[in-house]
Write a protein that holds these residues in place. Structure first.
Motif, PDB file in Angstrom:
ATOM      1  N   ASP A  70       0.848  -1.181   0.000  1.00 47.00           N
ATOM      2  CA  ASP A  70       0.000   0.000   0.000  1.00 47.00           C
ATOM      3  C   ASP A  70       0.893   1.244   0.000  1.00 47.00           C
ATOM      4  O   ASP A  70       1.169   1.828   1.042  1.00 47.00           O
ATOM      5  N   PRO A  71       1.396   1.643  -1.192  1.00 45.52           N
ATOM      6  CA  PRO A  71       2.339   2.753  -1.241  1.00 45.52           C
ATOM      7  C   PRO A  71       1.687   4.085  -0.864  1.00 45.52           C
ATOM      8  O   PRO A  71       0.557   4.301  -1.275  1.00 45.52           O
ATOM      9  N   PRO A  72       2.363   4.964  -0.134  1.00 44.68           N
ATOM     10  CA  PRO A  72       3.651   4.769   0.534  1.00 44.68           C
ATOM     11  C   PRO A  72       3.455   4.486   2.016  1.00 44.68           C
ATOM     12  O   PRO A  72       4.074   5.125   2.853  1.00 44.68           O
ATOM     13  N   ARG A  73       2.588   3.540   2.340  1.00 41.26           N
ATOM     14  CA  ARG A  73       2.238   3.329   3.745  1.00 41.26           C
ATOM     15  C   ARG A  73       2.622   1.978   4.327  1.00 41.26           C
ATOM     16  O   ARG A  73       3.029   1.909   5.488  1.00 41.26           O
ATOM     17  N   ARG A  74       2.514   0.921   3.551  1.00 37.57           N
ATOM     18  CA  ARG A  74       2.653  -0.395   4.185  1.00 37.57           C
ATOM     19  C   ARG A  74       3.132  -1.478   3.216  1.00 37.57           C
ATOM     20  O   ARG A  74       2.677  -1.545   2.073  1.00 37.57           O
ATOM     21  N   ILE A  75       4.048  -2.293   3.706  1.00 35.25           N
ATOM     22  CA  ILE A  75       4.511  -3.480   2.966  1.00 35.25           C
ATOM     23  C   ILE A  75       4.444  -4.659   3.937  1.00 35.25           C
ATOM     24  O   ILE A  75       4.894  -4.540   5.077  1.00 35.25           O
ATOM     25  N   VAL A  76       3.892  -5.759   3.490  1.00 35.00           N
ATOM     26  CA  VAL A  76       3.901  -6.984   4.314  1.00 35.00           C
ATOM     27  C   VAL A  76       4.537  -8.096   3.476  1.00 35.00           C
ATOM     28  O   VAL A  76       4.143  -8.320   2.329  1.00 35.00           O
ATOM     29  N   LEU A  99       4.777   2.955   7.386  1.00 38.69           N
ATOM     30  CA  LEU A  99       5.321   4.302   7.265  1.00 38.69           C
ATOM     31  C   LEU A  99       4.233   5.294   7.668  1.00 38.69           C
ATOM     32  O   LEU A  99       3.091   5.173   7.225  1.00 38.69           O
ATOM     33  N   GLU A 100       4.628   6.254   8.515  1.00 40.12           N
ATOM     34  CA  GLU A 100       3.662   7.223   8.995  1.00 40.12           C
ATOM     35  C   GLU A 100       4.343   8.590   9.059  1.00 40.12           C
ATOM     36  O   GLU A 100       5.390   8.735   9.689  1.00 40.12           O
ATOM     37  N   GLU A 101       3.767   9.581   8.386  1.00 42.11           N
ATOM     38  CA  GLU A 101       4.384  10.907   8.360  1.00 42.11           C
ATOM     39  C   GLU A 101       4.091  11.644   9.663  1.00 42.11           C
ATOM     40  O   GLU A 101       2.949  11.681  10.113  1.00 42.11           O
ATOM     41  N   LEU A 102       5.140  12.219  10.265  1.00 40.80           N
ATOM     42  CA  LEU A 102       4.991  12.934  11.537  1.00 40.80           C
ATOM     43  C   LEU A 102       5.921  14.140  11.557  1.00 40.80           C
ATOM     44  O   LEU A 102       7.139  13.966  11.584  1.00 40.80           O
ATOM     45  N   ASP A 103       5.407  15.335  11.549  1.00 35.19           N
ATOM     46  CA  ASP A 103       6.207  16.570  11.696  1.00 35.19           C
ATOM     47  C   ASP A 103       7.492  16.571  10.868  1.00 35.19           C
ATOM     48  O   ASP A 103       8.585  16.685  11.427  1.00 35.19           O
ATOM     49  N   GLY A 104       7.384  16.466   9.586  1.00 37.13           N
ATOM     50  CA  GLY A 104       8.572  16.562   8.738  1.00 37.13           C
ATOM     51  C   GLY A 104       9.470  15.344   8.777  1.00 37.13           C
ATOM     52  O   GLY A 104      10.574  15.362   8.236  1.00 37.13           O
ATOM     53  N   ALA A 105       9.022  14.285   9.431  1.00 34.94           N
ATOM     54  CA  ALA A 105       9.798  13.051   9.448  1.00 34.94           C
ATOM     55  C   ALA A 105       8.838  11.898   9.163  1.00 34.94           C
ATOM     56  O   ALA A 105       7.626  12.085   9.097  1.00 34.94           O
ATOM     57  N   VAL A 106       9.410  10.729   8.968  1.00 31.97           N
ATOM     58  CA  VAL A 106       8.570   9.556   8.766  1.00 31.97           C
ATOM     59  C   VAL A 106       8.911   8.541   9.852  1.00 31.97           C
ATOM     60  O   VAL A 106      10.082   8.244  10.091  1.00 31.97           O
ATOM     61  N   LYS A 107       7.870   8.062  10.509  1.00 34.25           N
ATOM     62  CA  LYS A 107       8.054   7.015  11.509  1.00 34.25           C
ATOM     63  C   LYS A 107       7.960   5.690  10.762  1.00 34.25           C
ATOM     64  O   LYS A 107       6.938   5.388  10.157  1.00 34.25           O
ATOM     65  N   LEU A 108       9.055   4.936  10.802  1.00 34.20           N
ATOM     66  CA  LEU A 108       9.068   3.623  10.169  1.00 34.20           C
ATOM     67  C   LEU A 108       8.987   2.569  11.274  1.00 34.20           C
ATOM     68  O   LEU A 108       9.853   2.514  12.141  1.00 34.20           O
TER      69      LEU A 108
END
Lengths: 149, 102
Positions: A70-76, A99-108
Motif C-alpha cells: 500500500d504505497p507509501p504506507r505499508r509493505i507486508v 510508514l507514517e508521516e509525523l512533523d517533517g519526518a517519517v516514523k518507520l
C-alpha cells in the motif's frame, strides 16, 4: 511477543524524509543494496508476487512473497530463511513495514514475527535489523551509510 | 535517550523486555519492587526516548524494546573512530611507503 506461541519484535526509527522517498528507498533494489550490506532484493512489489533476498555472491538468503503493498504506507512480506536448515524448518515469518508521516519526518515501524516460541530465525534477524535501519536512516538523511558491508 | 538510560529502574525494565519482548504493563510489574504507577512513569520516559515502543492488541497494550536509537548512537561514535583509524592507517602506509606527498 515472546509467548508460548509467538516470537516477535517491533522496531521504530524516525527518518527526516518524506514517505515517498522512504518508500522508494525500501523498494528500489539499487538503493537497498547500499544500506543492506550488499544484499539484492528481487520482487515485483505487488501482492502475491515472489520475493527473494540474495547475497552478493548470488546465493539465496531468504525467500517468500509479498502479502500486502500500500504505497507509501505499508509493505507486508511472507518471509522464510532459505540457507540455514534449522531456520528454514521454522517456516514462514511475517515482516511488516509501516510508514507514517509525523512533523517533517517519517516514523518507520518494522514488525517481524513468527508463530512459534523461541525462534532462532527471529533472534537472528532481530540483531540484523537495527544495523540496516540505522544505515537506511543515515543514507536518507546524510547521503552516506556508516556501516559498510 | 541518555537521560532515559541513566535510571537503573528503567534499565531493569529494558532488561526485562530484552529477556521477554512484548509484555503488558501487568506482566512487567510482576516481581518488581516498583509500584505500578512508577512503572507507568518510567515506561512513558522510555517511550518518549523511543527506547520502548507499544502496540495495542485487542484490549492489551504490549511493550517492545526498540534498540534502533542505541545503534544510531553507536554508529555515530564507532563510525567516527573507524574513520580516524582508517585515516591513521593511510598515514602509516604513506610513511612506510615513503610517499610524503600522499
Amino acid at each position: 511477543m515472546d509467548s508460548v506461541h509467538e516470537s516477535r519484535f517491533v522496531y521504530v526509527t524516525f527518518i527526516r524524509t518524506t514517505p515517498e522517498r522512504l518508500w522508494a528507498a525500501l523498494t528500489d533494489p539499487v538503493f537497498i543494496k547500499r544500506y543492506w550490506f550488499g544484499m539484492h532484493v528481487e520482487t515485483e512489489w505487488t501482492a502475491g508476487s515472489p520475493w527473494t533476498l540474495t547475497f552478493a555472491d548470488g546465493r539465496v538468503a531468504d525467500a517468500g512473497e509479498i502479502v500486502e503493498v500500500d504505497p507509501p504506507r505499508r509493505i507486508v512480506i511472507r518471509w522464510r530463511n532459505e540457507w540455514k536448515p534449522e531456520m528454514k524448518a521454522e517456516g514462514y515469518s511475517r515482516c511488516t513495514m509501516d510508514l507514517e508521516e509525523l512533523d517533517g519526518a517519517v516514523k518507520l515501524t518494522l514488525t517481524h514475527g513468527i508463530e512459534r516460541a523461541g525462534s532462532t530465525f527471529i533472534e537472528a534477524v532481530s540483531g540484523g535489523w537495527p544495523k540496516i535501519l540505522s544505515n537506511l536512516k543515515s543514507l536518507l538523511e546524510t547521503g552516506e551509510v556508516v556501516l559498510k558491508p | 535517550m541518555f537521560r532515559a538510560l541513566a535510571d537503573p529502574n528503567r534499565r531493569e525494565l529494558l532488561d526485562r523486555l530484552h529477556h521477554r519482548n512484548g509484555q503488558t504493563l501487568a506482566a512487567l510489574c510482576a516481581g518488581l519492587a516498583m509500584s505500578r504507577q512508577a512503572v507507568t512513569k518510567h515506561l512513558g520516559i522510555l517511550e518518549g526516548a523511543h527506547l520502548v515502543t507499544t502496540r495495542r492488541e485487542g484490549r492489551e497494550k504490549l511493550h517492545f524494546i526498540n534498540p534502533v536509537p542505541i545503534y544510531a548512537i553507536a554508529d555515530r561514535w564507532i563510525g567516527k573512530f573507524e574513520r580516524s583509524r582508517l585515516a591513521a592507517l593511510a598515514d602509516l602506509k604513506r610513511t612506510l611507503e615513503g610517499d610524503e606527498h600522499g
